[in-house]
Design a protein around this motif. Structure first.
Motif, mmCIF file in Angstrom:
data_model
loop_
_atom_site.group_PDB
_atom_site.id
_atom_site.type_symbol
_atom_site.label_atom_id
_atom_site.label_comp_id
_atom_site.label_asym_id
_atom_site.label_seq_id
_atom_site.Cartn_x
_atom_site.Cartn_y
_atom_site.Cartn_z
ATOM 1 N N GLN A 87 -8.117 2.866 6.616
ATOM 2 C CA GLN A 87 -7.625 3.558 5.418
ATOM 3 C C GLN A 87 -6.133 3.327 5.175
ATOM 4 N N ILE A 88 -5.317 3.308 6.220
ATOM 5 C CA ILE A 88 -3.862 3.308 6.025
ATOM 6 C C ILE A 88 -3.391 2.130 5.178
ATOM 7 N N PRO A 89 -3.867 0.897 5.424
ATOM 8 C CA PRO A 89 -3.385 -0.213 4.576
ATOM 9 C C PRO A 89 -3.724 -0.043 3.100
ATOM 10 N N LYS A 90 -4.819 0.649 2.784
ATOM 11 C CA LYS A 90 -5.158 0.877 1.384
ATOM 12 C C LYS A 90 -4.054 1.678 0.690
ATOM 13 N N LEU A 91 -3.486 2.638 1.447
ATOM 14 C CA LEU A 91 -2.432 3.479 0.866
ATOM 15 C C LEU A 91 -1.102 2.744 0.811
ATOM 16 N N VAL A 92 -0.858 1.836 1.751
ATOM 17 C CA VAL A 92 0.329 0.979 1.642
ATOM 18 C C VAL A 92 0.237 0.157 0.368
ATOM 19 N N GLY A 93 -0.970 -0.355 0.095
ATOM 20 C CA GLY A 93 -1.163 -1.110 -1.138
ATOM 21 C C GLY A 93 -0.965 -0.260 -2.380
ATOM 22 N N LEU A 94 -1.462 0.971 -2.361
ATOM 23 C CA LEU A 94 -1.254 1.851 -3.521
ATOM 24 C C LEU A 94 0.223 2.160 -3.717
ATOM 25 N N ALA A 95 0.956 2.330 -2.625
ATOM 26 C CA ALA A 95 2.398 2.569 -2.753
ATOM 27 C C ALA A 95 3.067 1.392 -3.443
ATOM 28 N N ARG A 96 2.670 0.191 -3.070
ATOM 29 C CA ARG A 96 3.250 -0.997 -3.724
ATOM 30 C C ARG A 96 2.843 -1.062 -5.195
ATOM 31 N N LEU A 97 1.601 -0.718 -5.495
ATOM 32 C CA LEU A 97 1.164 -0.719 -6.888
ATOM 33 C C LEU A 97 1.904 0.334 -7.704
ATOM 34 N N TYR A 98 2.207 1.470 -7.101
ATOM 35 C CA TYR A 98 2.987 2.482 -7.804
ATOM 36 C C TYR A 98 4.350 1.926 -8.191
ATOM 37 N N LEU A 118 -7.879 11.431 -2.186
ATOM 38 C CA LEU A 118 -6.455 11.499 -1.863
ATOM 39 C C LEU A 118 -5.625 11.655 -3.128
ATOM 40 N N ALA A 119 -6.002 10.958 -4.182
ATOM 41 C CA ALA A 119 -5.285 11.113 -5.447
ATOM 42 C C ALA A 119 -5.440 12.529 -6.005
ATOM 43 N N ALA A 120 -6.554 13.190 -5.635
ATOM 44 C CA ALA A 120 -6.779 14.580 -6.039
ATOM 45 C C ALA A 120 -6.227 15.553 -5.002
ATOM 46 N N ARG A 121 -5.482 15.054 -4.035
ATOM 47 C CA ARG A 121 -4.839 15.863 -2.998
ATOM 48 C C ARG A 121 -5.846 16.613 -2.138
ATOM 49 N N LYS A 122 -6.902 15.899 -1.740
ATOM 50 C CA LYS A 122 -7.919 16.481 -0.866
ATOM 51 C C LYS A 122 -7.934 15.711 0.450
ATOM 52 N N ASP A 123 -7.889 16.453 1.552
ATOM 53 C CA ASP A 123 -7.958 15.852 2.877
ATOM 54 C C ASP A 123 -9.419 15.745 3.293
ATOM 55 N N GLN A 124 -9.990 14.562 3.123
ATOM 56 C CA GLN A 124 -11.354 14.288 3.554
ATOM 57 C C GLN A 124 -11.358 13.168 4.597
ATOM 58 N N LEU A 125 -10.336 13.169 5.443
ATOM 59 C CA LEU A 125 -10.161 12.090 6.420
ATOM 60 C C LEU A 125 -11.011 12.265 7.664
ATOM 61 N N LYS A 138 2.044 3.987 -12.169
ATOM 62 C CA LYS A 138 0.871 4.842 -12.364
ATOM 63 C C LYS A 138 0.901 5.963 -11.337
ATOM 64 N N GLN A 139 0.986 7.183 -11.837
ATOM 65 C CA GLN A 139 1.275 8.321 -10.984
ATOM 66 C C GLN A 139 0.227 8.542 -9.905
ATOM 67 N N ARG A 140 -1.043 8.268 -10.211
ATOM 68 C CA ARG A 140 -2.085 8.568 -9.221
ATOM 69 C C ARG A 140 -1.916 7.717 -7.968
ATOM 70 N N GLY A 159 1.028 6.783 -6.628
ATOM 71 C CA GLY A 159 2.069 7.435 -5.840
ATOM 72 C C GLY A 159 1.598 8.753 -5.251
ATOM 73 N N THR A 160 0.794 9.503 -6.012
ATOM 74 C CA THR A 160 0.264 10.769 -5.525
ATOM 75 C C THR A 160 -0.582 10.546 -4.279
ATOM 76 N N ALA A 161 -1.501 9.585 -4.350
ATOM 77 C CA ALA A 161 -2.382 9.328 -3.203
ATOM 78 C C ALA A 161 -1.590 8.895 -1.981
ATOM 79 N N ALA A 162 -0.617 8.015 -2.185
ATOM 80 C CA ALA A 162 0.159 7.497 -1.057
ATOM 81 C C ALA A 162 0.975 8.602 -0.392
ATOM 82 N N SER A 163 1.652 9.425 -1.193
ATOM 83 C CA SER A 163 2.514 10.460 -0.616
ATOM 84 C C SER A 163 1.691 11.593 -0.002
ATOM 85 N N PHE A 164 0.574 11.962 -0.646
ATOM 86 C CA PHE A 164 -0.280 13.000 -0.068
ATOM 87 C C PHE A 164 -0.869 12.530 1.257
#
Length: 783
Positions: A281-292, A266-273, A297-299, A301-306
């Motif tokens: 998976q979704i809560p992991k990205l909520v956590g990354l958004a909070r960490l951003y 996801l951080a590399a902008r690849k849809d492998q879902l 750290k740009q990666r 935010g990139t993973a969360a928004s992608f």
């Protein structure tokens, strides 16, 4: 016709504009934030009804029953019996965490003393239980060991020692213990941050410290083995604990909880879902958004928004929800995944949380176009407003009905997240930055914000009609901007201030009105609701209808009656247009003529709590219908016959169905091949399950892939080996079914069948098991 991609094109354009696919955050102090929930009061509306029903349900629940296993784990007597459903299984405790959060939201919103007292009692008991352990542990999960149910703390201590294993949906044999741990941790954070209860913080620091002590010694390879099992939003909880305390230990822990197999693509902008369990998976990205937000750290935010863009534009149904049988499918492939198991409610609960983060970074109206779509059409549909019971899957198949939870004997994950979802209807209506008040959701409400000397009332006929009036009751004696979201679905909206039409500045989807406000000032907004057609991305001939923000559905009769009719279809010259629906005298109600000449009644989907519905409709040209009519009728009849004969069904490789059928994995592993989840069983290994049966002749049907048809496996029912003539593998990409005859004597009279499958010289790849009554013709089952 308006496709989902076109409907949300503004969102795509904005998100795709950044080279790193992450949204640029405003400078510190300039971010938008939700107006504190305690400053907002709901006025009469479907949202207020949902909140009230949910409050009654929260008060009906006894925290000492949620804590039953917690007491026993600490060596204390349990004063009350455990609840049924999931709470009586190995996942006990997850509902308590959601209940803590839901109660905290109610207290923060309304100051409810009765709810606050019940919350305080729960925290008092949790502190007592934690003290009895003496090491910060606070859990109620259990695990099966040597045929006995034992305290789940053993799993955590094994992990501490580096002893880690999983067969797909477990961690050391325990049913997602870290997922449960996250719910408790998050609930304690909310009890502190929202409800302001002083008991919560010491408990949550003990909880955070215990698990950190378990995970910190693990190397990266060991950590990734742990994270392969569902762990909820643990990274978010540790990030929020860091934000609360400033202790860098918690930030290190939050960043250590990084599941590379899912998050790196996801951080590399690849849809492998495709094939992944969605809500894992979704809560992991909520956590990354909070960490951003905490690290820049740009990666992250990139993973969360992608991820958000990918799910909303390529994996979501018309109501805004996603997943079929809890799993993501191939991107932009929905037309053959419209079933009775679409749109798990937890997914939408978490997608709304993620949307709030992205909106903070970029306050554009399109985020709340999505938020509104989900809140209206999924979350309001998910809860009965009379008794507060919840739906797990939101079925979109024709003739499907909603299945509601039992008050004390369900406690699915979607009951827990539902308790939260319907406690927070006031938390996203109004947002602000230092100079602007944003009105994002048109929900009848009152805002009273003394700290900003601002008070106003929002009256609206939404969501049925598109009129809203804002009345200023108090305002500071200086210029202040009010920004009104202009929804993407509104055609030619109009705006009046104190009765005079205005043409405000438009910015990022908002009408910006900047003036010195005075008591009694009014803003009258008209948002015309028009009909639109939304086809599935992979088949433009399968369509759904919307009216403004509302998804419409056909009323196919009461849920108390079985649905025996054909799934409705439409006939039109060319593409189906909104003109296919004719308005009635009732707002948001329409009629249409079906392909069989029948009248179809359309109503808002969310409000059809006791109705069988159809949301998507196959459409044909007149010539196409004439050519395919008989095939369509035959396929519908075969589907009804299969449903009539089905006694039980088990979808292999899917967590909840396996739990419901006492699944024993043996050495099998979960895989996702040919677009479906499955279990792969190595030679010599056996997996077991228990399925419902009925007296009389019956069939056990096993679904495999065509290419595996020549790889026999052994199958037995209640110890009796079943015979089968095995076909040869043949070319072609398709699923095939093997039918095994079940005898009508002896064990067949039992209500349950114990089934074992053993792989022989080849691996066995099994997708689905189904128990059927015998064909009505009496013919023997065949391959």
């Amino acid at each position: 016709m308006v496709s989902r991609r076109e409907l949300l094109a503004g969102a795509s354009a904005l998100v795709l504009a950044g080279p790193a696919f992450a949204l640029a955050r405003p400078a510190s102090g300039e971010e938008v934030s939700p107006v504190p929930i305690g400053k907002v009061a709901l006025k009469p509306s479907p949202f207020a009804d949902a909140f009230a029903a949910n409050r009654r349900y929260l008060l009906s629940l006894d925290p000492e029953r949620f804590l039953h296993n917690f007491y026993l784990s600490a060596g204390l007597p349990a004063p009350k019996p455990v609840y049924g459903g999931w709470e009586s299984q190995g996942i006990a405790g997850h509902s308590l965490g959601h209940w803590l959060s839901a109660c905290s939201l109610v207290v923060a919103n309304t100051g409810d003393k009765e709810v606050a007292a019940k919350l305080d009692h729960a925290l008092s008991e949790m502190a007592r239980i934690q003290a009895a352990h003496g090491d910060g542990y606070l859990g109620g999960t259990t695990v099966e060991r040597d045929g006995k149910t034992v305290d789940g703390k053993i799993v955590f201590e094994e992990i501490r020692r580096g002893k880690i294993w999983s067969s797909g949906f477990d961690l050391n044999g325990g049913w997602v213990p870290l997922y449960v741990w996250h719910k408790i941790h998050a609930g304690l954070l909310d009890a502190h941050n929202l409800a302001g209860n002083p008991r919560a913080k010491p408990i949550l620091l003990g909880v955070a410290g215990y698990l950190a002590g378990v995970l910190e010694p693990l190397d990266d390879a060991q950590m990734q083995k742990v994270l392969a099992a569902e762990h909820g939003g643990l990274n978010e909880s540790y990030a929020n604990t860091y934000a609360l305390t400033g202790n860098p230990r918690w930030l290190r822990m939050a960043e250590k909880i990084y599941h590379k197999a899912v998050l790196d693509p996801l951080a590399a902008r690849k849809d492998q879902l495709d094939g992944l369990h969605a809500n894992t998976q979704i809560p992991k990205l909520v956590g990354l958004a909070r960490l951003y937000e905490l690290t820049d750290k740009q990666r992250y935010g990139t993973a969360a928004s992608f991820f958000h863009d990918t799910v909303t534009h390529h994996h979501s149904y018309v109501i805004g929800g996603n997943s079929e049988h809890e799993h993501f499918g191939p991107p932009d492939k929905l037309s053959n995944r419209i079933t009775e198991a679409t749109c798990e409610a937890c997914n939408s609960y978490n997608m709304l949380k993620l949307t709030r983060h992205l909106y903070r970074w970029q306050p554009h109206a399109h985020w709340f176009d999505f938020y509104e779509r989900v809140q209206l059409n999924h979350m309001l549909a998910h809860q009965r407003p009379d008794n507060g019971r919840f739906v797990y899957f939101m079925p979109l198949a024709s003739g499907a009905r909603r299945i509601y939870s039992e008050p004390e004997d369900s406690f699915w994950c979607c009951v827990g997240s539902g308790m939260e979802s319907h406690s927070k209807h006031a938390n996203s209506i109004y947002w602000s930055d230092p100079s602007t008040l944003y009105v994002n959701l048109y929900i009848p409400s009152e805002l009273d914000w003394p700290e900003h000397d601002l008070a106003l009332t929002l009256d609206t006929t939404m969501p049925i009609e598109g009129d809203a009036t804002i009345t200023v009751r108090r305002a500071p004696a200086k210029r202040h901007m009010i920004a009104l979201r202009m929804p993407g679905w509104a055609q030619n909206p109009t705006l009046k201030v104190n009765g005079t039409p205005v043409q405000p500045e438009m910015r990022n989807g908002y009408a910006m009105i900047d003036r010195v406000w005075r008591s009694g000032d009014t803003i009258a907004l008209t948002l015309p609701m028009t009909l639109a057609v939304e086809p599935t991305p992979d088949d433009p001939n399968v369509v759904a209808f919307t009216h403004g923000p509302l998804v419409l559905a056909a009323d196919l009769g009461p849920t108390s009656q079985p649905y025996e009719g054909l799934g409705p279809a439409l006939v039109a010259e060319g593409a189906v247009s909104p003109a296919a629906l004719a308005p009635t005298a009732t707002p948001a109600h329409f009629t249409a003529k079906g392909a069989m000449g029948e009248a179809i009644s359309f109503k808002p989907f969310f409000s059809q709590y006791d109705t069988r519905t159809a949301v998507y409709f196959p459409s044909f040209t007149p010539a196409g219908w004439a050519a395919k009519r008989d095939d369509y009728i035959r396929a519908q009849a075969e589907a009804r016959e299969l449903a009539r004969r089905t006694v039980d069904i088990l979808l292999l490789g899917e967590m909840q169905p396996e739990r419901d059928h006492a699944f024993g994995p043996g050495k099998s592993e979960v895989v996702n091949w040919n677009g479906r989840a499955a279990r792969r069983l190595p030679p010599g290994s056996t997996m077991t399950m228990t399925m419902d049966r009925k007296p009389g002749p019956a069939v056990l049907r096993v679904t495999i892939w065509n290419g595996d048809a020549g790889k026999p496996f052994a199958i037995s029912v209640d110890g009796t080996t079943l015979e089968q003539s095995w076909p040869k593998a043949s070319p072609g990409d398709r699923f095939v079914t093997l039918d095994f005859a079940l005898p009508d004597t002896g064990e067949q009279g039992k209500a349950k069948a114990k089934i074992a499958i053993t792989a022989l010289k080849d691996q066995a790849l099994i997708y689905e098991m189904r128990v059927l009554t015998a064909p009505t013709s009496g013919s023997a089952p065949t391959v």
